[in-house]
Design an enzyme around this catalytic site. Structure first.
Site, PDB file in Angstrom:
ATOM      1  N   ASP A   2       8.340  41.613  39.090  1.00 17.41           N
ATOM      2  CA  ASP A   2       7.521  42.562  38.753  1.00 17.41           C
ATOM      3  C   ASP A   2       6.377  41.638  38.049  1.00 17.41           C
ATOM      4  O   ASP A   2       6.949  40.591  37.258  1.00 17.41           O
ATOM      5  CB  ASP A   2       7.870  43.420  37.784  1.00 17.41           C
ATOM      6  N   GLY A  39      -4.172  41.030  45.732  1.00 18.33           N
ATOM      7  CA  GLY A  39      -4.375  41.500  44.258  1.00 18.33           C
ATOM      8  C   GLY A  39      -5.670  40.964  43.562  1.00 18.33           C
ATOM      9  O   GLY A  39      -6.521  41.072  44.112  1.00 18.33           O
TER      10      GLY A  39
HETATM   11  P1  IMP Z   1       3.966  44.376  41.191  1.00 18.27           P
HETATM   12  O1  IMP Z   1       4.114  45.623  40.218  1.00 18.27           O
HETATM   13  O2  IMP Z   1       4.659  43.272  40.728  1.00 18.27           O
HETATM   14  O3  IMP Z   1       4.015  44.550  42.620  1.00 18.27           O
HETATM   15  O4  IMP Z   1       2.624  43.803  40.876  1.00 18.27           O
HETATM   16  C1  IMP Z   1       1.367  44.419  40.052  1.00 18.27           C
HETATM   17  C2  IMP Z   1       0.088  44.260  40.754  1.00 18.27           C
HETATM   18  O5  IMP Z   1      -0.185  42.990  40.260  1.00 18.27           O
HETATM   19  C3  IMP Z   1      -0.092  44.318  42.265  1.00 18.27           C
HETATM   20  O6  IMP Z   1      -0.495  45.407  42.826  1.00 18.27           O
HETATM   21  C4  IMP Z   1      -1.264  43.271  42.354  1.00 18.27           C
HETATM   22  O7  IMP Z   1      -2.436  44.228  42.186  1.00 18.27           O
HETATM   23  C5  IMP Z   1      -1.048  42.461  41.139  1.00 18.27           C
HETATM   24  N1  IMP Z   1      -0.586  41.031  41.351  1.00 18.27           N
HETATM   25  C6  IMP Z   1       0.980  40.894  41.520  1.00 18.27           C
HETATM   26  N2  IMP Z   1       1.017  39.441  41.817  1.00 18.27           N
HETATM   27  C7  IMP Z   1      -0.066  38.989  42.036  1.00 18.27           C
HETATM   28  C8  IMP Z   1      -0.645  37.663  42.440  1.00 18.27           C
HETATM   29  O8  IMP Z   1      -0.012  36.520  42.691  1.00 18.27           O
HETATM   30  N3  IMP Z   1      -1.821  37.744  42.506  1.00 18.27           N
HETATM   31  C9  IMP Z   1      -2.900  38.675  42.202  1.00 18.27           C
HETATM   32  N4  IMP Z   1      -2.346  39.680  41.623  1.00 18.27           N
HETATM   33  C10 IMP Z   1      -1.228  39.919  41.683  1.00 18.27           C
END
Ligand code: IMP
Length: 194
Positions: free
Chosen positions: A70, A151
């Site tokens: 996460d 992201g």
């Molecule tokens: P998650 O809950 O781990 O899926 O990540 C939350 C959000 O953070 C994702 O929907 C992306 O918008 C952002 N995110 C996660 N990892 C990255 C990255 O490596 N680069 C840019 N945005 C990221």
């Protein structure tokens, strides 16, 4: 034979990044390889809590050792937001672009652009739980640059680099990113297991 480990994610970008980083040592299996198609809940109030929740959920359903990650983007001037809510910053069904636009709007006219990406990887191995962390700090730019990554990558410029994550090659991002640091800690740990 190469060891196998299941990555509990539905995010193809994350799978590609983790395979690029850990693939030298492990065969990283996807949920698709296990024919799992459902959504994975992430309702915790912390990044570590969400990583654990995802790993426990998949472990309970599939019974396999697995890991989940996460990530949150913590922006200093916004008191650490969007943080654990990074995926849903602009609303429940927000796209990456919606979230980026909301972030740039929230920071309009603010000179403190300091921000850090934090990743926590939760591993469940032989019924034990382990956490691995990675963090990279930098600046939120004033406009989008680059088409790589995913992201918030087009607006995040890591310290010590002139370009955003989205302007870097995948190899370069994967050598310095929050996910790379957490994944290296995970692979170092797994390589020490017999
Ligand atoms: P998650 O809950 O781990 O899926 O990540 C939350 C959000 O953070 C994702 O929907 C992306 O918008 C952002 N995110 C996660 N990892 C990255 C990255 O490596 N680069 C840019 N945005 C990221």
């Amino acid at each position: 034979m190469q060891k196998e480990i299941l990555f509990a994610t539905n995010n193809p970008h994350k799978l590609e990044e983790i395979r690029a980083i850990a693939g030298r040592h492990f065969r990283v299996l996807s949920l698709g390889d296990k024919n799992f198609k459902g959504d994975i809940p992430e309702t915790s109030a912390t990044i570590a809590g969400n990583a654990l929740q995802k790993a426990r959920y998949i472990h309970a359903i599939l019974g396999s050792d697995c890991f989940a990650d996460d990530t949150g983007l913590e922006v200093e001037a916004l008191g650490g937001a969007p943080g654990v809510y990074s995926a849903r910053y602009a609303g429940e069904n927000a796209t990456y672009h919606d979230n980026v636009v909301k972030l740039l709007t929230a920071l309009e006219g603010i000179s403190n652009r300091r921000a850090c990406f934090k990743t926590v990887i939760a591993l469940i191995l032989k019924e034990q739980e382990y956490l691995f962390e990675g963090q990279v700090c930098g600046q939120i730019t004033t406009r989008l640059s680059g088409t790589g990554g995913f992201g918030y990558d087009p607006v995040f410029r890591p310290d010590g680099f002139p370009e955003t994550f989205a302007e870097m090659s995948a190899e370069q991002k994967n050598s310095i990113s929050h996910r790379a640091l957490a994944t290296s800690a995970l692979t170092d740990f797994l390589l020490r297991q017999v």
